[in-house]
Design an enzyme around this catalytic site. Structure first.
Site, PDB file in Angstrom:
ATOM      1  N   GLY A   1       7.521  98.469  95.139  1.00 19.21           N
ATOM      2  CA  GLY A   1       8.832  99.073  95.369  1.00 19.21           C
ATOM      3  C   GLY A   1       9.107 100.347  94.603  1.00 19.21           C
ATOM      4  O   GLY A   1      10.270 100.695  94.368  1.00 19.21           O
TER       5      GLY A   1
ATOM      6  N   ASN B   1       8.638 103.420  95.656  1.00 21.23           N
ATOM      7  CA  ASN B   1       9.329 104.353  96.561  1.00 21.23           C
ATOM      8  C   ASN B   1      10.779 103.937  96.780  1.00 21.23           C
ATOM      9  O   ASN B   1      11.677 104.784  96.830  1.00 21.23           O
ATOM     10  CB  ASN B   1       8.587 104.460  97.897  1.00 21.23           C
ATOM     11  CG  ASN B   1       7.447 105.452  97.823  1.00 21.23           C
ATOM     12  OD1 ASN B   1       7.669 106.650  97.729  1.00 21.23           O
ATOM     13  ND2 ASN B   1       6.226 104.946  97.830  1.00 21.23           N
TER      14      ASN B   1
ATOM     15  N   GLU C   1       6.757 103.226 118.391  1.00 26.23           N
ATOM     16  CA  GLU C   1       5.921 102.059 118.714  1.00 26.23           C
ATOM     17  C   GLU C   1       4.502 102.144 118.158  1.00 26.23           C
ATOM     18  O   GLU C   1       3.973 101.175 117.652  1.00 26.23           O
ATOM     19  CB  GLU C   1       5.857 101.872 120.237  1.00 26.23           C
ATOM     20  CG  GLU C   1       6.999 101.036 120.755  1.00 26.23           C
ATOM     21  CD  GLU C   1       6.794 100.622 122.202  1.00 26.23           C
ATOM     22  OE1 GLU C   1       5.626 100.521 122.628  1.00 26.23           O
ATOM     23  OE2 GLU C   1       7.802 100.413 122.888  1.00 26.23           O
TER      24      GLU C   1
ATOM     25  N   HIS D   1       4.194 107.243 104.525  1.00 24.49           N
ATOM     26  CA  HIS D   1       2.782 106.892 104.686  1.00 24.49           C
ATOM     27  C   HIS D   1       1.944 107.774 103.755  1.00 24.49           C
ATOM     28  O   HIS D   1       2.168 108.984 103.690  1.00 24.49           O
ATOM     29  CB  HIS D   1       2.369 107.098 106.147  1.00 24.49           C
ATOM     30  CG  HIS D   1       0.944 106.714 106.386  1.00 24.49           C
ATOM     31  ND1 HIS D   1       0.536 105.402 106.487  1.00 24.49           N
ATOM     32  CD2 HIS D   1      -0.185 107.463 106.516  1.00 24.49           C
ATOM     33  CE1 HIS D   1      -0.772 105.362 106.666  1.00 24.49           C
ATOM     34  NE2 HIS D   1      -1.229 106.601 106.694  1.00 24.49           N
TER      35      HIS D   1
ATOM     36  N   ASN E   1       9.647 105.876 107.788  1.00 22.80           N
ATOM     37  CA  ASN E   1       8.572 105.267 106.996  1.00 22.80           C
ATOM     38  C   ASN E   1       7.933 106.340 106.137  1.00 22.80           C
ATOM     39  O   ASN E   1       7.923 107.511 106.507  1.00 22.80           O
ATOM     40  CB  ASN E   1       7.524 104.675 107.949  1.00 22.80           C
ATOM     41  CG  ASN E   1       6.352 104.046 107.206  1.00 22.80           C
ATOM     42  OD1 ASN E   1       6.542 103.318 106.223  1.00 22.80           O
ATOM     43  ND2 ASN E   1       5.132 104.319 107.659  1.00 22.80           N
TER      44      ASN E   1
HETATM   45  C1  GAR Z   1       2.986 103.691  98.921  1.00 17.17           C
HETATM   46  O1  GAR Z   1       1.909 104.495  98.551  1.00 17.17           O
HETATM   47  C2  GAR Z   1       3.277 103.846 100.394  1.00 17.17           C
HETATM   48  O2  GAR Z   1       3.103 105.151 100.876  1.00 17.17           O
HETATM   49  C3  GAR Z   1       2.266 102.930 100.992  1.00 17.17           C
HETATM   50  O3  GAR Z   1       2.230 101.813 100.143  1.00 17.17           O
HETATM   51  C4  GAR Z   1       2.602 102.206  98.821  1.00 17.17           C
HETATM   52  C5  GAR Z   1       3.761 101.350  98.383  1.00 17.17           C
HETATM   53  O4  GAR Z   1       4.075 101.561  97.033  1.00 17.17           O
HETATM   54  N1  GAR Z   1       2.642 102.569 102.310  1.00 17.17           N
HETATM   55  C6  GAR Z   1       1.793 102.263 103.280  1.00 17.17           C
HETATM   56  O5  GAR Z   1       0.583 102.236 103.114  1.00 17.17           O
HETATM   57  C7  GAR Z   1       2.416 101.939 104.615  1.00 17.17           C
HETATM   58  N2  GAR Z   1       1.435 101.593 105.566  1.00 17.17           N
HETATM   59  P1  GAR Z   1       5.506 101.165  96.473  1.00 17.17           P
HETATM   60  O6  GAR Z   1       5.732  99.705  96.847  1.00 17.17           O
HETATM   61  O7  GAR Z   1       5.400 101.330  95.001  1.00 17.17           O
HETATM   62  O8  GAR Z   1       6.516 102.070  97.100  1.00 17.17           O
END
Ligand code: GAR
Length: 195
Positions: free
Chosen positions: A12, A14, A142, A109, A107
């Site tokens: 968490g 982000n 989607e 990524h 989102n």
């Molecule tokens: C982040 O790097 C995010 O971009 C990635 O997971 C991590 C979560 O970190 N998301 C993905 O790969 C989505 N497919 P966080 O829980 O510390 O934010």
């Protein structure tokens, strides 16, 4: 201000960057609810420290994706959520849920989309010999990691980088990009909620 719901699966960080950014009244979204799909997601405690309601909706307790997503949708609508930010939410959402929230769900990524949708983005960027990596905030559509791009941030790939060292550099960029791109997304939403 739009009512913001944040979906997480784990750490968490982000989410925390969004909670920090939205402390000020000038920020166009107000965090109302954080939902995790995984028991023990550390982000739930962080959200509560910020005084934000945090709920666990464990996907494993539902028979199928649809039942899980119906629970998710019901909780979000009960809290009058206007916009959803996926923040390390590691579950693919079905067209049913995406359709309900299209134009109201973003989102982050960890790659420069359209390069490297899906998992293991940093290992793939290193393997390919890329000189640049980064992160993307996009509308959720989607196709997984295919929606319209709202913002991107670039970082160098350095000699000797491992997936972990690159991930750490990209993560710093994510924390700066996401609050900014989410604010942009909020300003793009003009129509009232259609659910
Ligand atoms: C982040 O790097 C995010 O971009 C990635 O997971 C991590 C979560 O970190 N998301 C993905 O790969 C989505 N497919 P966080 O829980 O510390 O934010």
């Amino acid at each position: 201000r739009l009512n913001l719901g944040i979906l997480i699966s784990g750490r968490g960080s982000n989410m925390e960057s969004l909670l920090n950014a939205s402390v000020g009244e000038a920020y166009p979204a107000k965090p109302r609810l954080v939902i995790a799909n995984k028991e023990g997601a550390p982000g739930l405690e962080t959200a509560r420290r910020f005084g934000v309601e945090a709920a666990l909706i464990p996907h494993k307790q539902y028979n199928d994706r649809r039942a899980f997503e119906e629970a998710l949708h019901e909780t979000l609508t009960q809290h009058e959520i206007d916009i959803i930010a996926l923040a390390g939410f590691m579950r693919v959402l079905t067209p049913w849920f995406v359709g309900k929230w299209e134009g109201r769900m973003v989102n982050i990524h960890p790659s420069l989309l359209p390069a490297y949708p899906g998992l293991d983005t940093h290992a793939r960027a290193i393997e390919a010999g890329d000189s640049e990596a980064g992160c993307t905030v996009h509308w959720v559509s989607e196709g997984v990691d295919e929606g319209a791009i709202i913002g991107q941030s670039r970082v160098p790939v350095k000699a000797g980088d491992t997936p972990d060292s690159l991930a750490a550099r990209v993560l710093i960029a994510e924390h700066e990009l996401y609050p900014r791109a989410l604010a942009d997304a909020c300003r793009m939403i003009t129509a009232p909620s259609v659910r």
